[in-house]
Motif scaffolding. Structure first.
Motif, short mmCIF file in Angstrom:
data_model
loop_
_atom_site.label_atom_id
_atom_site.label_comp_id
_atom_site.label_asym_id
_atom_site.label_seq_id
_atom_site.Cartn_x
_atom_site.Cartn_y
_atom_site.Cartn_z
N ASN A 261 58.89 -7.50 80.36
CA ASN A 261 58.03 -8.66 80.15
C ASN A 261 58.56 -9.85 80.92
N ASN A 265 54.03 -11.32 85.26
CA ASN A 265 53.41 -9.99 85.19
C ASN A 265 53.02 -9.56 83.78
N LYS A 268 54.65 -4.77 80.54
CA LYS A 268 54.38 -3.47 81.14
C LYS A 268 55.20 -2.40 80.45
N THR A 269 54.60 -1.23 80.29
CA THR A 269 55.30 -0.08 79.71
C THR A 269 55.30 1.06 80.73
N GLU A 270 56.46 1.68 80.90
CA GLU A 270 56.59 2.75 81.88
C GLU A 270 57.34 3.91 81.26
#
Length: 824
Positions: A261, A265, A268-270
């Motif tokens: 975070n 941007n 985001k989760t990856e």
């Protein structure tokens, strides 16, 4: 002033040598005579199921022969271990592994030190270790240590490069404290070792025991610190016969999740998953491969404000490139950070090629690694073979046309193949000759590079003298220039390697076109150098000191074309350890003539004069056994140029609250007054500035060990450096600086912050769960009018909108093919 300083330096050397020679002879103190014949230990085959529980209660242990009669290695080399610390070590084996059982007596078991640490860190603990050499050739050993707290350490070691603790094996151990001392039980699978296929095996072996409270290290076979290396003085293990080793195939599947975070941007989760493979091609050679690599939890780089002409060199933090890579270090041609590093087409060069209305919309800062493999091992005849290959993906920058809003892609790094091959022949148990080749092949209109080196390290039979050196040849193909750049680099060194007084002399020549920077790192070319060193060391403790060493060094370096002196240094330094195990040292550095810097101007053939200077430093390091210990190292350098000088201090207190909790603080401060450095070009004019540079680093590490399998670590670092330019100069053809009408200030202010909070749990041997929270921020300002010197303001400016947060969980699991096939 310079000549008085040199005379003082030589007088100090003579005085120290005289004083220490007198101190070594202590009336009434005699060392124990030691037989040169190697100790031998016989192992026996076990048909029992050995439980690694620290009990040694299986009947087979009672039948095995014991290794005993340990001898001190440090500090009182050759002294027998006291009867109250008697150590009995036994070895047994089966077709799967070798087992070591150690009974370590201690008449004061309540004083056994047992700090719990992370793997490969003995901390303030007693430890027991075993060194094994399956070829008994005095060259490479695999070492396995266990602390009294049950923490494992392992490394491989050879006489040329020493111990490499980045190597990790999968093995089992258990310790137990008793009212008579402590017990260690170890199981080392054959997959963690290298040996021949002979039916009758003879291995090199030695055992080590550290009694931490006394800072004493003992070994089973006497290691004479006056001759040879540790590996060449090992004992022998006999009795291993007709073993049938299992297939060495190990799988390491992993899964990771990352949640990041930042304001720009959002969140985001990856998800990531992949597989590492380790396969034993035979008993000597192993293949390691990584598919879909994940390096998201590796340690961050400690970036600094770099004002010099050379790039900052970073440590390698990716396990694949640190574990078992001793063969690839031959010749110093391999800098693994090149693989998956910065793109070949630098951003500033891309800016020169874009169209008038275009801007760079996206520029990746690094290249992704697609996969990598390495094969390494050594034959019974002593031939070591290492091969590493890695492939990186094509990387593109995005350009934006500001009028049409059209975007286009530009390749800044094509798909590339990196490889290194090493052939290392060892002989006479103390010498080696190596052939090394590195190669980088890029697709498309980019350069390719190849470097080959012959490296030798030769020692006399009695390990009294050493002759080492190398010859390196580079061939770089610049595609756009359609020409090859060929260069070479060669060195030769001769040294006496035994006795109280030792010396070495060396020479080196590097041609202008030598370039190994595609897969290595090399800052300087086009020079020749001469160097020399003479040193004195205590081989036995004196009445007041446990250790003492004195060094006197000389180094000179000349630019090949003009013959001008690039570097000239005379220095002496002293290091000693008291009976209380506190360390002290100091040194004097002298550069009594002007030298010439051909690198910072950045223009071929141009140079700037560096005035003569002198400096000194001192350090104190208190005994780490104490709960509170302190390291401190002040230093200064004064130049014969106005009020130009540099000074600083490193200060590092550490506090161990108990065996589970410890804190470590490091503060580094450096100030350069009236420094002279390159800042800019103005047409054909090369601009230098007189500037003040202030740099500070504050780092805090906290460790909390729940047990010897689980640890929580919090590491934080704040770095701040700023540059204030005072006046500007124009570099003249003779290397001198004259006043310039340059007006751009180009002041700089750089801050960076990061904190890592990690939880690590070794679920079972080879299997690990990691949880990591990380936040980072940086603030890089250049060409500014004024600098805010308020520490709290600069520190606070890093927080808020600039912080980047990452939380990740990673599970890496170890699967042994021999066990997995039984499940199926």
């Amino acid at each position: 002033m310079t000549y008085r300083l040199i005379i003082l330096l030589l007088l100090l050397c003579n005085k120290a040598i005289y004083a220490q020679n007198n101190a070594v002879s202590i009336p009434g103190k005699q060392s124990n005579p030691v037989s040169p014949e190697k100790k031998k230990l016989k192992t026996i085959l076990s048909n029992e199921n050995i439980s690694i529980d620290g009990e040694l209660n299986e009947s087979i242990w009672q039948k095995a022969e014991a290794a005993t009669d340990f001898v001190m290695f440090d500090p009182d080399n050759g002294k027998s271990i006291p009867s109250t610390k008697k150590s009995d070590i036994k070895v047994i084996y089966d077709n799967e592994a070798i087992y070591i059982g150690a009974m370590l007596n201690d008449d004061e078991p309540n004083k056994i030190m047992k700090e719990i640490t992370q793997r490969d860190d003995d901390g303030s603990s007693d430890f027991f270790g075993v060194s094994l050499n399956g070829y008994n050739d005095g060259q490479q050993e695999f070492r396995f240590f266990v602390t009294a707290a049950g923490v494992q350490l392992d490394c491989n070691s050879n006489p040329q490069t020493g111990e490499d603790f980045s190597w990790d094996a999968i093995w089992e151990s258990k310790t137990k404290i008793t009212d008579k001392g402590w017990i260690v039980e170890i199981k080392i699978p054959y997959s963690a070792l290298r040996f021949s296929k002979e039916n009758m095996q003879t291995w090199g072996i030695n055992f080590l025991r550290q009694i931490r409270r006394n800072r004493q290290l003992y070994t089973w076979t006497h290691i004479d610190n006056n001759k040879g290396s540790f590996e060449q003085q090992a004992g022998e293990l006999h009795g291993i016969e007709n073993i049938k080793t299992p297939t060495r195939l190990f799988l390491f599947p992993y899964a990771s999740v990352y949640v990041s975070n930042d304001k720009e941007n959002g969140t985001k989760t990856e998800l990531k998953g992949g597989l590492d493979i380790k396969y034993g091609i035979n008993d000597a050679f192993t293949l390691d491969a990584i598919l879909v690599p994940d390096f998201g939890q590796t340690a961050l780089d400690n970036k600094i404000l770099n004002l010099g002409p050379f790039e900052q060199q970073f440590n390698e933090n990716r396990p694949f490139f640190t574990e078992g890579t001793d063969l690839f270090s031959k010749g110093a041609l391999f800098y693994s950070r090149r693989i998956g590093g910065k793109p070949s087409l630098k951003k500033k060069n891309l800016e020169k090629e874009i169209e008038t209305d275009e801007v760079i919309d996206e520029y990746p800062s690094k290249v992704n690694l697609l996969n990598a493999l390495k094969i390494s091992g050594r034959t019974k005849s002593g031939l070591g073979i290492g091969f590493l290959n890695a492939i990186t993906e094509k990387t593109e920058a995005t350009l934006l046309d500001t009028l049409s809003q059209h975007k286009r892609k530009v390749i800044i790094e094509p798909i590339a193949n990196f490889s290194i091959l090493t052939l290392d022949q060892r002989f006479n148990k103390n010498s080696s000759v190596s052939l090394v080749n590195t190669n980088v092949t890029r697709d498309g209109h980019f350069k390719d590079a190849n470097v080959t080196a012959l490296v030798w390290d030769l020692n006399t039979t009695k390990n009294t003298f050493n002759l080492s050196g190398d010859f390196k040849y580079s061939n770089v193909n610049e595609y756009k220039n359609l020409n090859n750049r060929k260069g070479y680099n060669t060195s030769l060194n001769f040294a006496e390697t035994s006795g109280k007084i030792r010396f070495n002399v060396g020479a080196k020549y590097v041609s202008k076109e030598f370039d190994n920077n595609d897969l290595g790192i090399n800052f300087q070319t086009n020079y020749s150098s001469l160097s020399g060193n003479i040193n004195y060391r205590m081989l036995k403790p004196s009445e007041n000191l446990n250790a003492f060493r004195l060094n006197v060094n000389y180094y000179s370096e000349y630019e090949n074309i003009t013959g001008k002196l690039q570097s000239f240094n005379l220095n002496t330094n002293y290091h000693f350890t008291t009976k209380n195990n506190d360390g002290y040292g100091f040194g004097i550095d002298s550069k009594p003539v002007n030298t010439y810097d051909f690198y910072s101007p950045g223009v071929s053939g141009r140079y700037v004069t560096i005035p003569k200077n002198y400096g000194a430093w001192v350090y104190y390091s208190s005994n780490y056994n104490k709960k509170l210990a302190i390291d401190i190292n002040p230093y200064f350098t004064e130049y014969f140029q106005g009020d130009r000088m540099e000074y600083g201090v490193s200060f590092g207190p550490r506090y161990r609250l108990n065996n589970k909790i410890s804190f470590r603080l490091n503060y580094d401060f450096n100030k350069q007054n009236s420094d002279r450095g390159f800042v800019d070009y103005q047409g054909d004019e090369i601009i230098y500035a007189q500037r003040d540079v202030n740099s500070s680093t504050l780092a805090l590490s906290t460790k909390y060990a729940l047990n010897n399998k689980m640890t929580i670590n919090i590491n934080s670092r704040y770095y701040w450096s700023y540059v204030q330019n005072d006046k500007f100069f124009s570099l003249q053809p003779d290397g001198e600086l004259s006043a310039s009408n340059y007006t751009n200030l180009l002041n700089q202010d750089f801050n960076t912050w990061n904190i890592d909070c990690s939880y690590s749990w070794w679920i079972s041997p080879g299997s690990q769960l990691n949880m990591l929270y990380r936040n980072i921020s940086s603030n890089d300002l250049s060409e500014i009018q004024g600098i805010n010197k308020n520490v709290s303001h600069n520190f606070n400016s890093l927080f808020g909108d600039k912080l980047q947060h990452t939380f990740s969980i990673s599970l890496r699991y170890f699967l042994d093919y021999n066990r997995a096939k039984n499940w199926i």
